[in-house]
Write an enzyme that holds these catalytic residues in place. Structure first.
Site, PDB file in Angstrom:
ATOM      1  N   MET A  30     -35.009 -25.160 -10.568  1.00 41.49           N
ATOM      2  CA  MET A  30     -35.109 -25.591 -12.112  1.00 41.49           C
ATOM      3  C   MET A  30     -34.076 -25.289 -12.902  1.00 41.49           C
ATOM      4  O   MET A  30     -34.286 -25.145 -14.251  1.00 41.49           O
ATOM      5  CB  MET A  30     -36.579 -25.076 -12.550  1.00 41.49           C
ATOM      6  CG  MET A  30     -37.707 -25.697 -11.659  1.00 41.49           C
ATOM      7  SD  MET A  30     -39.483 -25.714 -12.610  1.00 41.49           S
ATOM      8  CE  MET A  30     -39.529 -24.009 -13.054  1.00 41.49           C
ATOM      9  N   HIS A  37     -30.545 -17.800  -6.625  1.00 39.80           N
ATOM     10  CA  HIS A  37     -30.329 -19.048  -6.389  1.00 39.80           C
ATOM     11  C   HIS A  37     -28.928 -19.135  -5.700  1.00 39.80           C
ATOM     12  O   HIS A  37     -28.620 -19.925  -4.933  1.00 39.80           O
ATOM     13  CB  HIS A  37     -29.963 -20.082  -7.730  1.00 39.80           C
ATOM     14  CG  HIS A  37     -31.231 -20.095  -8.711  1.00 39.80           C
ATOM     15  ND1 HIS A  37     -31.520 -19.759  -9.663  1.00 39.80           N
ATOM     16  CD2 HIS A  37     -32.574 -20.965  -8.204  1.00 39.80           C
ATOM     17  CE1 HIS A  37     -32.542 -19.859 -10.352  1.00 39.80           C
ATOM     18  NE2 HIS A  37     -33.128 -20.441  -9.306  1.00 39.80           N
ATOM     19  N   GLN A  61     -45.166 -29.303 -12.741  1.00 40.93           N
ATOM     20  CA  GLN A  61     -45.968 -27.917 -12.133  1.00 40.93           C
ATOM     21  C   GLN A  61     -46.145 -26.879 -13.155  1.00 40.93           C
ATOM     22  O   GLN A  61     -46.381 -25.658 -13.129  1.00 40.93           O
ATOM     23  CB  GLN A  61     -44.939 -27.510 -10.959  1.00 40.93           C
ATOM     24  CG  GLN A  61     -43.616 -27.134 -11.704  1.00 40.93           C
ATOM     25  CD  GLN A  61     -42.505 -26.672 -10.526  1.00 40.93           C
ATOM     26  OE1 GLN A  61     -41.996 -27.468  -9.839  1.00 40.93           O
ATOM     27  NE2 GLN A  61     -42.268 -25.192 -10.468  1.00 40.93           N
ATOM     28  N   GLY A 147     -36.321 -19.800  -1.685  1.00 46.06           N
ATOM     29  CA  GLY A 147     -36.227 -18.178  -1.901  1.00 46.06           C
ATOM     30  C   GLY A 147     -37.718 -17.679  -1.514  1.00 46.06           C
ATOM     31  O   GLY A 147     -38.400 -18.013  -1.978  1.00 46.06           O
ATOM     32  N   LYS A 149     -38.984 -15.222  -2.862  1.00 49.11           N
ATOM     33  CA  LYS A 149     -39.757 -14.690  -4.258  1.00 49.11           C
ATOM     34  C   LYS A 149     -41.014 -15.232  -4.507  1.00 49.11           C
ATOM     35  O   LYS A 149     -42.033 -14.810  -4.516  1.00 49.11           O
ATOM     36  CB  LYS A 149     -38.937 -14.444  -5.426  1.00 49.11           C
ATOM     37  CG  LYS A 149     -39.807 -13.742  -6.344  1.00 49.11           C
ATOM     38  CD  LYS A 149     -38.636 -13.497  -7.535  1.00 49.11           C
ATOM     39  CE  LYS A 149     -38.585 -14.624  -8.517  1.00 49.11           C
ATOM     40  NZ  LYS A 149     -39.970 -15.076  -9.295  1.00 49.11           N
ATOM     41  N   ASP A 150     -40.976 -16.682  -4.391  1.00 43.04           N
ATOM     42  CA  ASP A 150     -41.907 -17.515  -4.349  1.00 43.04           C
ATOM     43  C   ASP A 150     -42.597 -17.759  -3.186  1.00 43.04           C
ATOM     44  O   ASP A 150     -42.749 -19.051  -2.583  1.00 43.04           O
ATOM     45  CB  ASP A 150     -41.685 -18.893  -5.108  1.00 43.04           C
ATOM     46  CG  ASP A 150     -40.846 -18.648  -6.320  1.00 43.04           C
ATOM     47  OD1 ASP A 150     -41.577 -18.022  -7.352  1.00 43.04           O
ATOM     48  OD2 ASP A 150     -39.637 -19.090  -6.562  1.00 43.04           O
TER      49      ASP A 150
HETATM   50  O1  PAF Z   1     -38.981 -22.868  -7.143  1.00 48.13           O
HETATM   51  C1  PAF Z   1     -38.730 -23.608  -8.371  1.00 48.13           C
HETATM   52  O2  PAF Z   1     -37.566 -23.180  -8.850  1.00 48.13           O
HETATM   53  C2  PAF Z   1     -39.514 -24.634  -8.234  1.00 48.13           C
HETATM   54  O3  PAF Z   1     -40.814 -24.586  -7.907  1.00 48.13           O
HETATM   55  C3  PAF Z   1     -38.755 -25.962  -7.268  1.00 48.13           C
HETATM   56  C4  PAF Z   1     -39.062 -25.647  -5.881  1.00 48.13           C
HETATM   57  C5  PAF Z   1     -37.431 -26.159  -7.597  1.00 48.13           C
HETATM   58  C6  PAF Z   1     -39.763 -27.058  -7.596  1.00 48.13           C
HETATM   59  O4  PAF Z   1     -39.677 -27.465  -8.962  1.00 48.13           O
END
Ligand code: PAF
Length: 287
Positions: A30, A37, A61, A147, A149-150
């Site tokens: 994002m 990243h 989202q 990642g 982290k999520d």
């Molecule tokens: O992790 C993120 O930055 C967002 O959830 C993603 C995977 C780019 C989807 O919008």
């Protein structure tokens, strides 16, 4: 490195790479890129011939009252960073390019979004899986990089790919941390100086858990109670402290061979998350 904004353009750009049967990597983001990243992009560049970084603040989202409007948009800086790391192409669509008409088809993964972040962010993961499915269909990568982290997002996306037989492989990369342990996140930039100092409490709670498990503690209620002590700070409130199976995300009452320890907290107004995986077979037991 090119920047394209439409689905037609990105498809056109990667057509040549696909015909040459080269590996295409996708790093969905994002934007507001940081070294976390960066680690995904660097790995993608090492493993693929063409690397597409998508930069899209996905409205589906974000729930009402969340930070959609405030989310940092830093395309120019992000583009320089991607270029420096060797990415081939940035796909930065507008919301209208991604959602040209009201979205009627959604990708819903069952059960997995119910706990952890999903409990306080209804609809969030439906937005994530849907936009990722769209990105996978648009770019058709061989590999997509996410990642750790999520953690819940990663589990859901892997499950979506498996259950829907999507023709790509998900590659997960470790959490990148600041020197004091704070996990890198685009939302860290919301923190004031004093909040930034307190934000390390998420990492400290996870370290406390690991130490206790190394000392032989296996009882999840004892571990959660001890972890909660790290959050006893002004302006900090716990959203959850959970210990779950890393694949099913089901709660565990005792530490198992593999356990995902995940926390979410608000520091000031900023919601932060972090996690570690405990693998008993790799643990330095100090009993
Ligand atoms: O992790 C993120 O930055 C967002 O959830 C993603 C995977 C780019 C989807 O919008």
């Amino acid at each position: 490195m090119d920047i394209v904004n439409t689905v037609a353009e990105v498809r056109q750009k990667i057509k040549a790479a696909r015909f040459a049967a080269k590996f295409i990597g996708l790093v969905p983001t994002m934007g507001a890129l940081h070294a976390g990243h960066g680690s995904l992009i660097t790995r993608a560049v090492t493993e693929c011939d063409t690397v597409v970084v998508s930069i899209f603040v996905n409205p589906t989202q974000f729930g009402p009252g969340e930070d959609l409007d405030r989310y940092p948009r830093t395309l120019e800086t992000d583009a320089k960073y991607c270029e420096k790391l060797g990415a081939s192409l940035i796909f930065a669509p507008s919301p209208e390019a991604m959602y040209p008409q009201p979205q009627l088809a959604w990708v819903d993964v069952e059960t997995l979004p119910e706990g952890l972040c999903g409990a306080s962010r209804p609809g969030h993961f439906r937005g994530v899986t849907t936009v990722c499915a769209k990105l996978f269909n648009i770019v058709q990568p061989d590999f997509a990089y996410f990642g750790q982290k999520d953690a819940q997002q990663a589990v859901l996306i892997q499950r979506m790919v498996r259950d829907l037989n999507l023709p790509l492989e998900i590659r997960l990369c470790p959490i990148v941390r600041e020197k004091d342990g704070l996990a890198l996140s685009s939302r860290n930039r919301y923190l004031s100086q004093s909040e930034r100092k307190k934000a390390v409490c998420l990492f400290q709670s996870l370290q406390r858990c690991r130490q206790l498990v190394e000392g032989g503690q296996r009882d999840v209620s004892v571990l959660r109670k001890a972890m909660a002590e790290s959050f006893a700070l002004p302006e900090v409130s716990i959203e959850y402290i959970e210990i779950v199976d890393p694949e099913t995300l089901q709660e565990q009452s005792e530490i198992q061979d593999r356990s995902l320890v995940a926390v979410a907290a608000r520091v000031g107004a900023t919601r932060l998350i972090d996690n570690i995986e405990i693998d008993l077979s790799n643990l330095q037991e100090k009993v």
